[in-house]
Design an enzyme around this catalytic site. Structure first.
Site, PDB file in Angstrom:
ATOM      1  N   SER A  95     -10.018   2.160   5.579  1.00 37.28           N
ATOM      2  CA  SER A  95     -11.070   2.827   4.803  1.00 37.28           C
ATOM      3  C   SER A  95     -11.729   1.861   3.818  1.00 37.28           C
ATOM      4  O   SER A  95     -12.924   1.991   3.517  1.00 37.28           O
ATOM      5  CB  SER A  95     -10.527   4.062   4.081  1.00 37.28           C
ATOM      6  OG  SER A  95      -9.657   3.697   3.043  1.00 37.28           O
ATOM      7  N   ASN A  96     -10.980   0.895   3.304  1.00 37.17           N
ATOM      8  CA  ASN A  96     -11.606  -0.085   2.397  1.00 37.17           C
ATOM      9  C   ASN A  96     -12.550  -1.013   3.156  1.00 37.17           C
ATOM     10  O   ASN A  96     -13.574  -1.440   2.615  1.00 37.17           O
ATOM     11  CB  ASN A  96     -10.548  -0.878   1.636  1.00 37.17           C
ATOM     12  CG  ASN A  96     -10.009  -0.101   0.445  1.00 37.17           C
ATOM     13  OD1 ASN A  96     -10.675   0.001  -0.585  1.00 37.17           O
ATOM     14  ND2 ASN A  96      -8.829   0.487   0.603  1.00 37.17           N
ATOM     15  N   MET A 123      -0.224  -5.732   5.350  1.00 33.52           N
ATOM     16  CA  MET A 123       1.146  -5.425   4.963  1.00 33.52           C
ATOM     17  C   MET A 123       2.106  -6.618   5.033  1.00 33.52           C
ATOM     18  O   MET A 123       3.318  -6.429   5.085  1.00 33.52           O
ATOM     19  CB  MET A 123       1.682  -4.269   5.832  1.00 33.52           C
ATOM     20  CG  MET A 123       0.906  -2.976   5.645  1.00 33.52           C
ATOM     21  SD  MET A 123       0.820  -2.447   3.916  1.00 33.52           S
ATOM     22  CE  MET A 123       2.456  -1.756   3.739  1.00 33.52           C
ATOM     23  N   ARG A 124       1.561  -7.817   5.026  1.00 27.98           N
ATOM     24  CA  ARG A 124       2.436  -8.994   5.043  1.00 27.98           C
ATOM     25  C   ARG A 124       2.129  -9.901   3.872  1.00 27.98           C
ATOM     26  O   ARG A 124       0.980 -10.034   3.462  1.00 27.98           O
ATOM     27  CB  ARG A 124       2.282  -9.775   6.348  1.00 27.98           C
ATOM     28  CG  ARG A 124       2.946  -9.037   7.488  1.00 27.98           C
ATOM     29  CD  ARG A 124       2.576  -9.610   8.815  1.00 27.98           C
ATOM     30  NE  ARG A 124       2.899  -8.638   9.828  1.00 27.98           N
ATOM     31  CZ  ARG A 124       4.075  -8.549  10.432  1.00 27.98           C
ATOM     32  NH1 ARG A 124       5.024  -9.414  10.160  1.00 27.98           N
ATOM     33  NH2 ARG A 124       4.295  -7.611  11.336  1.00 27.98           N
ATOM     34  N   LEU A 133       1.436 -13.245   2.018  1.00 31.35           N
ATOM     35  CA  LEU A 133       0.831 -14.536   2.388  1.00 31.35           C
ATOM     36  C   LEU A 133       1.358 -15.591   1.431  1.00 31.35           C
ATOM     37  O   LEU A 133       1.392 -15.378   0.230  1.00 31.35           O
ATOM     38  CB  LEU A 133      -0.688 -14.439   2.276  1.00 31.35           C
ATOM     39  CG  LEU A 133      -1.324 -13.454   3.251  1.00 31.35           C
ATOM     40  CD1 LEU A 133      -2.767 -13.188   2.880  1.00 31.35           C
ATOM     41  CD2 LEU A 133      -1.211 -13.963   4.678  1.00 31.35           C
ATOM     42  N   HIS A 172      -4.872  -2.797  -4.891  1.00 31.95           N
ATOM     43  CA  HIS A 172      -3.536  -2.179  -4.959  1.00 31.95           C
ATOM     44  C   HIS A 172      -3.663  -0.788  -5.593  1.00 31.95           C
ATOM     45  O   HIS A 172      -4.351  -0.642  -6.611  1.00 31.95           O
ATOM     46  CB  HIS A 172      -2.594  -3.072  -5.786  1.00 31.95           C
ATOM     47  CG  HIS A 172      -1.212  -2.506  -5.864  1.00 31.95           C
ATOM     48  ND1 HIS A 172      -0.307  -2.619  -4.834  1.00 31.95           N
ATOM     49  CD2 HIS A 172      -0.604  -1.781  -6.834  1.00 31.95           C
ATOM     50  CE1 HIS A 172       0.811  -1.997  -5.172  1.00 31.95           C
ATOM     51  NE2 HIS A 172       0.657  -1.478  -6.384  1.00 31.95           N
ATOM     52  N   ASP A 222      -1.640 -14.196  -5.485  1.00 32.53           N
ATOM     53  CA  ASP A 222      -0.840 -15.418  -5.688  1.00 32.53           C
ATOM     54  C   ASP A 222       0.424 -15.274  -4.857  1.00 32.53           C
ATOM     55  O   ASP A 222       0.508 -14.402  -3.995  1.00 32.53           O
ATOM     56  CB  ASP A 222      -0.588 -15.666  -7.182  1.00 32.53           C
ATOM     57  CG  ASP A 222       0.313 -14.610  -7.806  1.00 32.53           C
ATOM     58  OD1 ASP A 222       0.854 -13.755  -7.064  1.00 32.53           O
ATOM     59  OD2 ASP A 222       0.478 -14.638  -9.037  1.00 32.53           O
ATOM     60  N   ALA A 255     -11.389   5.807  -5.735  1.00 35.83           N
ATOM     61  CA  ALA A 255     -11.655   4.802  -6.781  1.00 35.83           C
ATOM     62  C   ALA A 255     -11.645   3.395  -6.167  1.00 35.83           C
ATOM     63  O   ALA A 255     -12.468   2.552  -6.532  1.00 35.83           O
ATOM     64  CB  ALA A 255     -10.621   4.925  -7.889  1.00 35.83           C
ATOM     65  N   GLU A 256     -10.735   3.160  -5.226  1.00 42.00           N
ATOM     66  CA  GLU A 256     -10.711   1.847  -4.558  1.00 42.00           C
ATOM     67  C   GLU A 256     -12.046   1.566  -3.882  1.00 42.00           C
ATOM     68  O   GLU A 256     -12.564   0.450  -3.977  1.00 42.00           O
ATOM     69  CB  GLU A 256      -9.616   1.805  -3.480  1.00 42.00           C
ATOM     70  CG  GLU A 256      -8.207   1.867  -4.018  1.00 42.00           C
ATOM     71  CD  GLU A 256      -7.153   1.800  -2.912  1.00 42.00           C
ATOM     72  OE1 GLU A 256      -5.988   1.610  -3.254  1.00 42.00           O
ATOM     73  OE2 GLU A 256      -7.485   1.951  -1.718  1.00 42.00           O
TER      74      GLU A 256
HETATM   75  C1  GRF Z   1      -4.965   1.038   0.064  1.00 41.10           C
HETATM   76  O1  GRF Z   1      -4.478   2.160  -0.597  1.00 41.10           O
HETATM   77  C2  GRF Z   1      -4.701  -0.216  -0.712  1.00 41.10           C
HETATM   78  O2  GRF Z   1      -4.618   0.002  -2.069  1.00 41.10           O
HETATM   79  C3  GRF Z   1      -3.374  -0.674  -0.175  1.00 41.10           C
HETATM   80  O3  GRF Z   1      -3.392  -0.332   1.180  1.00 41.10           O
HETATM   81  C4  GRF Z   1      -4.255   0.786   1.382  1.00 41.10           C
HETATM   82  C5  GRF Z   1      -5.201   0.432   2.482  1.00 41.10           C
HETATM   83  O4  GRF Z   1      -5.935   1.532   2.902  1.00 41.10           O
HETATM   84  N1  GRF Z   1      -3.197  -2.100  -0.425  1.00 41.10           N
HETATM   85  P1  GRF Z   1      -7.070   1.367   3.996  1.00 41.10           P
HETATM   86  O5  GRF Z   1      -6.434   0.799   5.249  1.00 41.10           O
HETATM   87  O6  GRF Z   1      -8.131   0.468   3.432  1.00 41.10           O
HETATM   88  O7  GRF Z   1      -7.576   2.768   4.211  1.00 41.10           O
END
Ligand code: GRF
Length: 212
Positions: free
Chosen positions: A18-19, A97-98, A100, A116, A148, A180-181
């Site tokens: 979604s981001n 999810m890894r 770096l 985050h 980091d 909000a993201e």
């Molecule tokens: C988000 O909630 C972000 O804060 C976290 O992982 C999620 C990713 O969501 N790091 P999406 O895949 O962008 O929907």
């Protein structure tokens, strides 16, 4: 007048994406002066790759190797090489999810950002919205930070607070945080690319430019 440079963004994600959609929409609407040059995932059937494909954004699955929480050396080299070939100015992690480490971060110094789902330094790590709910805080939120070598420890660029409501479930709180993201991540990416967020160690943004 000369044509303004359009920046190139690489996006890495393992999940629903979604981001990525929020960043792509901001590029298309001109709120980010750039384009997504490449989307990479360590998960073959991740939603983020599907969203990229629907938007005709170049995308690629790169097998991560045998470890659960990091890339093996071959995979890390492959990620770096594809991002370099795509000539990216910025690497945006969006649910990647890894962890770096050294070589990757040195390849893109101060140019790897993450979003985050908490107000760091509270609740680093997994399912931060659930951690916030379980802890009983009344306000949480989201943070965009430079990456980091630690887990969610890099210099903070922007944050937005999100209230925890009486009847919130993990899902409803996460949904409100994600909204909000989608606001602050594209805005922060634009600010970084346009040089509006100076970085001096942990001091970033307008604070970084004030006299000592
Ligand atoms: C988000 O909630 C972000 O804060 C976290 O992982 C999620 C990713 O969501 N790091 P999406 O895949 O962008 O929907």
């Amino acid at each position: 007048m000369g044509k303004q440079k359009r920046f190139r963004i690489g996006v890495l994600g393992s999940g629903k994406g979604s981001n990525l959609v929020a960043i792509a929409d901001a590029c298309r609407a001109g709120r980010i002066p750039g384009d997504i040059a490449i989307v990479l995932s360590d998960v073959q059937d991740a939603g983020i790759l599907r969203h990229a494909s629907e938007r005709e954004i170049p995308h690629q699955f790169i097998p991560p190797g045998p470890f659960r929480t990091k890339l093996d050396e071959t995979a890390e080299r492959a990620f770096i090489s594809v991002l370099n070939q795509a000539a990216v100015d910025l690497v945006a992690l969006a649910g990647f999810m890894r962890i770096l480490r050294g070589d990757f971060l040195r390849a893109f110094p101060e140019r790897v950002v993450n979003v985050h789902p908490s107000l760091l330094p509270s609740f680093p790590g997994l399912e931060a919205w659930r951690q916030a709910l379980d802890y009983g805080v009344k306000v949480t939120g989201c943070t965009v930070h430079l990456v980091d070598q630690g887990i969610d420890t890099g210099p903070i660029l922007t944050q937005e607070a999100v209230p925890v409501l009486e009847n919130d479930t993990a899902a409803s709180l996460h949904e409100r945080i994600q909204k909000a993201e989608w606001r602050i991540y594209p805005e922060t990416i634009a600010g970084l690319l346009e040089g509006r967020i100076p970085i001096r160690g942990r001091q970033t943004g307008s604070k970084a430019s004030s006299p000592p």
